[in-house]
Design a protein around this motif. Structure first.
Motif, PDB file in Angstrom:
ATOM      1  N   THR A   4      13.444  -2.121  -3.318  1.00  0.00           N
ATOM      2  CA  THR A   4      13.003  -3.307  -4.037  1.00  0.00           C
ATOM      3  C   THR A   4      13.023  -4.498  -3.111  1.00  0.00           C
ATOM      4  OG1 THR A   4      15.261  -3.708  -4.776  1.00  0.00           O
ATOM      5  CG2 THR A   4      13.825  -2.436  -6.231  1.00  0.00           C
ATOM      6  N   ALA A   5      12.175  -5.467  -3.413  1.00  0.00           N
ATOM      7  CA  ALA A   5      12.126  -6.662  -2.589  1.00  0.00           C
ATOM      8  C   ALA A   5      13.405  -7.462  -2.757  1.00  0.00           C
ATOM      9  CB  ALA A   5      10.921  -7.510  -2.976  1.00  0.00           C
ATOM     10  N   ALA A  56      11.376  -8.176  12.089  1.00  0.00           N
ATOM     11  CA  ALA A  56      12.304  -9.177  11.556  1.00  0.00           C
ATOM     12  C   ALA A  56      11.846  -9.678  10.195  1.00  0.00           C
ATOM     13  CB  ALA A  56      12.431 -10.346  12.538  1.00  0.00           C
ATOM     14  N   ASP A  57      10.542  -9.820  10.016  1.00  0.00           N
ATOM     15  CA  ASP A  57      10.036 -10.346   8.754  1.00  0.00           C
ATOM     16  C   ASP A  57      10.165  -9.329   7.626  1.00  0.00           C
ATOM     17  OD1 ASP A  57       8.823 -12.513   7.306  1.00  0.00           O
ATOM     18  OD2 ASP A  57       6.998 -11.302   7.215  1.00  0.00           O
ATOM     19  N   VAL A  58       9.850  -8.062   7.907  1.00  0.00           N
ATOM     20  CA  VAL A  58       9.965  -7.064   6.845  1.00  0.00           C
ATOM     21  C   VAL A  58      11.430  -6.832   6.475  1.00  0.00           C
ATOM     22  CG1 VAL A  58      10.087  -4.911   8.181  1.00  0.00           C
ATOM     23  CG2 VAL A  58       8.899  -4.916   6.011  1.00  0.00           C
ATOM     24  N   VAL A  59      12.335  -6.953   7.446  1.00  0.00           N
ATOM     25  CA  VAL A  59      13.762  -6.865   7.140  1.00  0.00           C
ATOM     26  C   VAL A  59      14.184  -8.044   6.266  1.00  0.00           C
ATOM     27  CG1 VAL A  59      16.080  -7.029   8.145  1.00  0.00           C
ATOM     28  CG2 VAL A  59      14.383  -5.478   9.158  1.00  0.00           C
ATOM     29  N   ARG A  60      13.648  -9.219   6.548  1.00  0.00           N
ATOM     30  CA  ARG A  60      13.942 -10.406   5.745  1.00  0.00           C
ATOM     31  C   ARG A  60      13.517 -10.212   4.301  1.00  0.00           C
ATOM     32  NH1 ARG A  60      10.971 -14.950   4.108  1.00  0.00           N
ATOM     33  NH2 ARG A  60       9.100 -14.037   5.025  1.00  0.00           N
ATOM     34  N   HIS A  62      12.479  -7.084   2.758  1.00  0.00           N
ATOM     35  CA  HIS A  62      12.819  -5.810   2.122  1.00  0.00           C
ATOM     36  C   HIS A  62      14.124  -5.191   2.617  1.00  0.00           C
ATOM     37  CE1 HIS A  62       9.111  -5.267  -0.202  1.00  0.00           C
ATOM     38  NE2 HIS A  62       8.453  -5.722   0.839  1.00  0.00           N
ATOM     39  N   GLY A  63      14.864  -5.908   3.441  1.00  0.00           N
ATOM     40  CA  GLY A  63      16.137  -5.403   3.902  1.00  0.00           C
ATOM     41  C   GLY A  63      16.004  -4.465   5.095  1.00  0.00           C
ATOM     42  N   VAL A  64      17.167  -4.028   5.597  1.00  0.00           N
ATOM     43  CA  VAL A  64      17.187  -3.153   6.770  1.00  0.00           C
ATOM     44  C   VAL A  64      16.424  -1.860   6.503  1.00  0.00           C
ATOM     45  CG1 VAL A  64      18.684  -1.795   8.278  1.00  0.00           C
ATOM     46  CG2 VAL A  64      19.334  -4.128   7.638  1.00  0.00           C
ATOM     47  N   ARG A  65      16.556  -1.342   5.305  1.00  0.00           N
ATOM     48  CA  ARG A  65      15.834  -0.119   4.976  1.00  0.00           C
ATOM     49  C   ARG A  65      14.326  -0.325   5.084  1.00  0.00           C
ATOM     50  NH1 ARG A  65      17.326   3.849  -0.024  1.00  0.00           N
ATOM     51  NH2 ARG A  65      16.006   5.599   0.613  1.00  0.00           N
ATOM     52  N   GLY A  66      13.864  -1.502   4.711  1.00  0.00           N
ATOM     53  CA  GLY A  66      12.447  -1.810   4.860  1.00  0.00           C
ATOM     54  C   GLY A  66      12.021  -1.775   6.313  1.00  0.00           C
ATOM     55  N   GLY A  67      12.881  -2.282   7.201  1.00  0.00           N
ATOM     56  CA  GLY A  67      12.572  -2.216   8.623  1.00  0.00           C
ATOM     57  C   GLY A  67      12.494  -0.787   9.119  1.00  0.00           C
TER      58      GLY A  67
END
Length: 267
Positions: A4-5, A56-60, A62-67
């Motif tokens: 989740t976002a 860095a932006d996708v982690v911001r 969606h979190g580390v899992r998003g990265g």
């Protein structure tokens, strides 16, 4: 597995992504101005910094899992597609890297899957902004990603980083690159953007990703026209990528204008 976002990021949490966006832009500005002996190094540096900005932006958002999902789906998917393409000619056509882009994995320069990942996140943001939800997000996002290759391939072939064995039939004004390449890009982009959209779960717009995508579009048109001696790809890429980049820029401007008006009314 769906993530989740995260809640809306503050300016401080966005700062690392914005700093990396600024560095990526600076490196790309420098590229056409450096001596020819430095160009390959600047090319690789540009991709790495751009990738870190997207990561860095996708982690911001969606979190580390998003990265990790961005690296696995876009980077890993790009690596598999390129490795299969080199070995079989599918889905892009028959081509070969010339060994100028540094270390390789499965015959693919490591910087290449990073390039897939660096643009996949901004392309998904384009799809989510223009289509909102549903299959349209994947369709628009995949086109946004694949259209970038209208600039990328002519530039890289001209620089001698890879070569095509059967370059015809090609697009008008852009000789030397077969139509199969663009069809392959679209196919892989559907899989990559579709996988990311499903895995990341609902998301919102992103200022850094927006800046990255629009910068790539505007700077590519200018660079191909004024610095790289590639007016054909400047025109074809300007029109092709502009199909999504221009409406995306308009939507971004309207959103910013609406936010500004809201802020002014609240003061």
């Amino acid at each position: 597995m769906v993530t989740t976002a995260r809640p809306a990021a503050t300016a401080s949490t966005a700062l690392p992504a914005w700093v990396l966006v600024g560095v990526a832009v600076l490196v790309q500005i420098v590229y056409p101005l450096v001596p020819s002996a430095w160009l390959t190094g600047v090319t690789v540096t540009s991709v790495v910094v751009f990738f870190l900005a997207s990561l860095a932006d996708v982690v911001r958002v969606h979190g580390v899992r998003g990265g990790l999902l961005l690296v696995g789906i876009a980077g890993g998917g790009g690596l598999v597609a390129e490795a299969v393409g080199l070995a079989t000619g599918f889905p892009f056509g028959s081509y070969a890297y010339t060994g100028t882009l540094g270390p390789e994995l499965l015959g693919v320069p490591v910087v290449v899957p990073l390039a897939w990942a660096m643009m996949a996140w901004p392309a998904l943001v384009v799809g989510r902004t223009l289509a909102g939800r549903g299959p349209g997000v994947v369709a628009v996002g995949a086109f946004a990603l694949a259209a970038w290759d209208l600039f990328l391939d002519p530039q890289m072939v001209s620089a001698g980083h890879w070569t095509w064995f059967a370059p015809d039939p090609a697009l008008p004004l852009v000789p030397g690159i077969p139509l199969t390449n663009y069809a392959g890009w679209l196919l892989v982009s559907v899989l990559v953007v579709g996988g990311l959209h499903r895995a990341l779960g609902p998301g919102r717009g992103s200022g850094p990703a927006t800046a990255l995508y629009l910068w790539v579009y505007a700077s590519s048109v200018l660079a191909h026209l004024a610095f790289f001696g590639l007016p054909g790809s400047a025109v074809v890429g300007g029109i092709g990528m502009g199909v999504v980049a221009v409406p995306f820029a308009v939507a971004t401007w309207r959103r910013l204008r609406g936010s500004l008006h809201g802020t002014l009314r609240g003061t």
